[in-house]
Design an enzyme around this catalytic site. Structure first.
Site, PDB file in Angstrom:
ATOM      1  N   ASP A  35       0.820  -1.230   0.000  1.00  0.00           N
ATOM      2  CA  ASP A  35       0.000   0.000   0.000  1.00  0.00           C
ATOM      3  C   ASP A  35       0.851   1.276   0.000  1.00  0.00           C
ATOM      4  O   ASP A  35       0.630   2.177  -0.806  1.00  0.00           O
ATOM      5  CB  ASP A  35      -1.068   0.000   1.111  1.00  0.00           C
ATOM      6  CG  ASP A  35      -0.554  -0.170   2.526  1.00  0.00           C
ATOM      7  OD1 ASP A  35       0.665  -0.355   2.713  1.00  0.00           O
ATOM      8  OD2 ASP A  35      -1.390  -0.096   3.459  1.00  0.00           O
ATOM      9  N   SER A 125      -6.410  -0.965  15.611  1.00  0.00           N
ATOM     10  CA  SER A 125      -6.198   0.489  15.709  1.00  0.00           C
ATOM     11  C   SER A 125      -6.926   1.233  14.590  1.00  0.00           C
ATOM     12  O   SER A 125      -7.525   2.277  14.829  1.00  0.00           O
ATOM     13  CB  SER A 125      -4.709   0.833  15.728  1.00  0.00           C
ATOM     14  OG  SER A 125      -4.053   0.260  14.636  1.00  0.00           O
ATOM     15  N   ASP A 169      -5.654  -0.356   5.841  1.00  0.00           N
ATOM     16  CA  ASP A 169      -6.469  -0.768   6.989  1.00  0.00           C
ATOM     17  C   ASP A 169      -7.652   0.167   7.185  1.00  0.00           C
ATOM     18  O   ASP A 169      -8.791  -0.268   7.383  1.00  0.00           O
ATOM     19  CB  ASP A 169      -5.612  -0.782   8.264  1.00  0.00           C
ATOM     20  CG  ASP A 169      -4.406  -1.683   8.127  1.00  0.00           C
ATOM     21  OD1 ASP A 169      -4.324  -2.425   7.132  1.00  0.00           O
ATOM     22  OD2 ASP A 169      -3.533  -1.639   9.014  1.00  0.00           O
TER      23      ASP A 169
HETATM   24  C1  GLA Z   1      -0.116  -2.656   8.439  1.00  0.00           C
HETATM   25  C2  GLA Z   1      -0.288  -1.236   7.890  1.00  0.00           C
HETATM   26  C3  GLA Z   1      -0.867  -1.261   6.471  1.00  0.00           C
HETATM   27  C4  GLA Z   1      -0.081  -2.194   5.574  1.00  0.00           C
HETATM   28  C5  GLA Z   1       0.125  -3.550   6.246  1.00  0.00           C
HETATM   29  C6  GLA Z   1       1.019  -4.441   5.446  1.00  0.00           C
HETATM   30  O1  GLA Z   1      -1.366  -3.273   8.622  1.00  0.00           O
HETATM   31  O2  GLA Z   1      -1.141  -0.486   8.734  1.00  0.00           O
HETATM   32  O3  GLA Z   1      -0.906   0.039   5.958  1.00  0.00           O
HETATM   33  O4  GLA Z   1       1.135  -1.626   5.178  1.00  0.00           O
HETATM   34  O5  GLA Z   1       0.665  -3.415   7.540  1.00  0.00           O
HETATM   35  O6  GLA Z   1       0.429  -4.756   4.232  1.00  0.00           O
END
Ligand code: GLA
Length: 381
Positions: A35, A125, A169
């Site tokens: 991402d 979170s 997320d």
């Molecule tokens: C965490 C981060 C996301 C992403 C994942 C790995 O969840 O919050 O933004 O980078 O790791 O894919």
């Protein structure tokens, strides 16, 4: 989700209950650490998340109660009034990010509780951030669109928690839709709901119960590696803004100019972006075997090249292979948390039994098992 408990606690601390809002955690079928490199992800919201009761209190303070931690915090909304408790900083951060965008939030009372396990890679979170971003936007009629709500959550992580996360997320939490995954282009934020109903398979998470510490700088370090490689590539290819724009030839060109470690990180990301695209094509055809192979490929890459797996997760991955699970990999940021598994129905019971038994025998602690249900995104109840 225990609405009665949140109601009782709210009433106990603040008097008559206010409105209720919910935002979910997420799973991600494939596309990890892509991402923040402008690539694609394929997450879905789950049926577990954070539930908050909120009511305007007529002051300029926020009074918040965490039901699960049995902790109370009271804080103002100015930049210098950040609360000490880390859980309260998420709420404070959301309020600050709204203020930076010109939104006016008044003091409120709130109690919240979650049923998404903490530190398990399910984005508890993001669920918390999305709950408050969505709720405050609704309560104070701020007119912020859903994209910006997700960005407010992400900016909270960056500026008030110290994790330089991508958008996956928060996006999944806000935009989730029952029965669908979201194919998200993290650069343009174009997205598509992909129906997800793998007939003949079950999706299950096995939690290694190793708590990941995203903030522990390892995550931010991965991001820095990716940025360092982009910088090296830009000397020859100024158009490369993110690893999304790069290919293996460009990576080979900078081999002697970047550290061996940064090289491996970029190799993983470039491959992972392609793996996701391949998996999406396979998904369209109902070819779960290929989707599963790609998931194993992701695990291998996350373990050997990106180095965000751990002994417990590698062990679970091996057990999955042995039990005929067609796809398995570490999910989320890594450094602990869960594996996500695509399991043929007829092999499900034996897999769970074997995984729990062998993991417990080896590590002296029981892994947790969470069957996955894809649910809706942020909402008022
Ligand atoms: C965490 C981060 C996301 C992403 C994942 C790995 O969840 O919050 O933004 O980078 O790791 O894919």
């Amino acid at each position: 989700m225990n609405k009665d408990l949140v109601t009782d606690k709210f009433v106990e601390h603040f008097g008559e209950a206010g409105d209720f809002y919910f935002s979910p955690g997420r799973v991600n079928l494939i596309g990890e650490h892509t991402d923040y490199n402008g690539g694609f992800v394929l997450p879905g919201a789950i049926d577990k998340g954070m539930l908050a009761c909120i009511k305007v209190n007529g002051t300029d303070k926020i009074r918040a109660y965490s039901v699960d931690l049995n902790e109370y915090a009271e804080f103002g909304m100015k930049e210098e009034e950040a609360p000490a408790q880390s859980w309260a900083r998420y709420i404070f951060g959301v309020v600050r990010e709204i203020a930076k965008r010109g939104g006016v939030v008044k003091g409120f009372d709130t109690a919240f509780s979650g049923d998404v396990p903490l530190g398990a890679g399910l984005s508890s979170s993001a669920a918390l951030e999305s709950t408050y971003a969505f709720a405050l936007n609704d309560m104070f009629s701020l007119g912020i669109d859903k994209f910006e709500l997700a960005k407010i959550g992400q900016a909270t992580e960056h500026n008030y928690i110290g994790v330089k996360c991508g958008i996956m997320d928060q996006f999944a939490s806000v935009f989730g839709k029952t029965g669908h995954l979201i194919r998200l282009d993290c650069r343009s934020l174009e997205y598509e709901y992909v129906p997800f109903n793998p007939v003949g398979y079950k999706v299950v998470l096995i939690d290694s119960v190793v708590k990941h510490e995203l903030a522990s700088s390892a995550y931010n370090k991965r991001r820095e590696s990716c940025e360092a490689v982009v910088k090296a590539m830009q000397k020859r290819h100024p158009e490369v803004e993110l690893l999304r724009d790069a290919d293996m030839t460009m990576l080979a060109e900078v081999k002697d100019e970047v550290s061996a470690e940064d090289y491996m990180r970029a190799e993983y990301v470039i491959e992972e972006i392609q793996r996701l695209l391949d998996a999406c094509e396979a998904l369209k055809k109902g070819d779960y075997k290929t989707v599963g192979e790609k998931m194993y490929g992701t695990h291998e890459g996350m373990s050997k090249l990106y180095e965000v797996s751990c002994e417990e997760l590698d062990f679970l991955n091996d057990v999955a292979k042995k039990c005929g699970v067609i796809g398995s990999r570490v999910m989320g940021g890594g450094f602990g948390g869960c594996t996500i598994n695509l399991v043929p129905e007829e092999k499900y019971d034996a897999f769970i039994e074997t995984a729990v038994k062998e993991f417990t025998a080896k590590f002296g602690k029981e892994p947790k098992v969470y069957p996955v249900k894809i649910g809706d995104g942020s909402r008022k109840l």
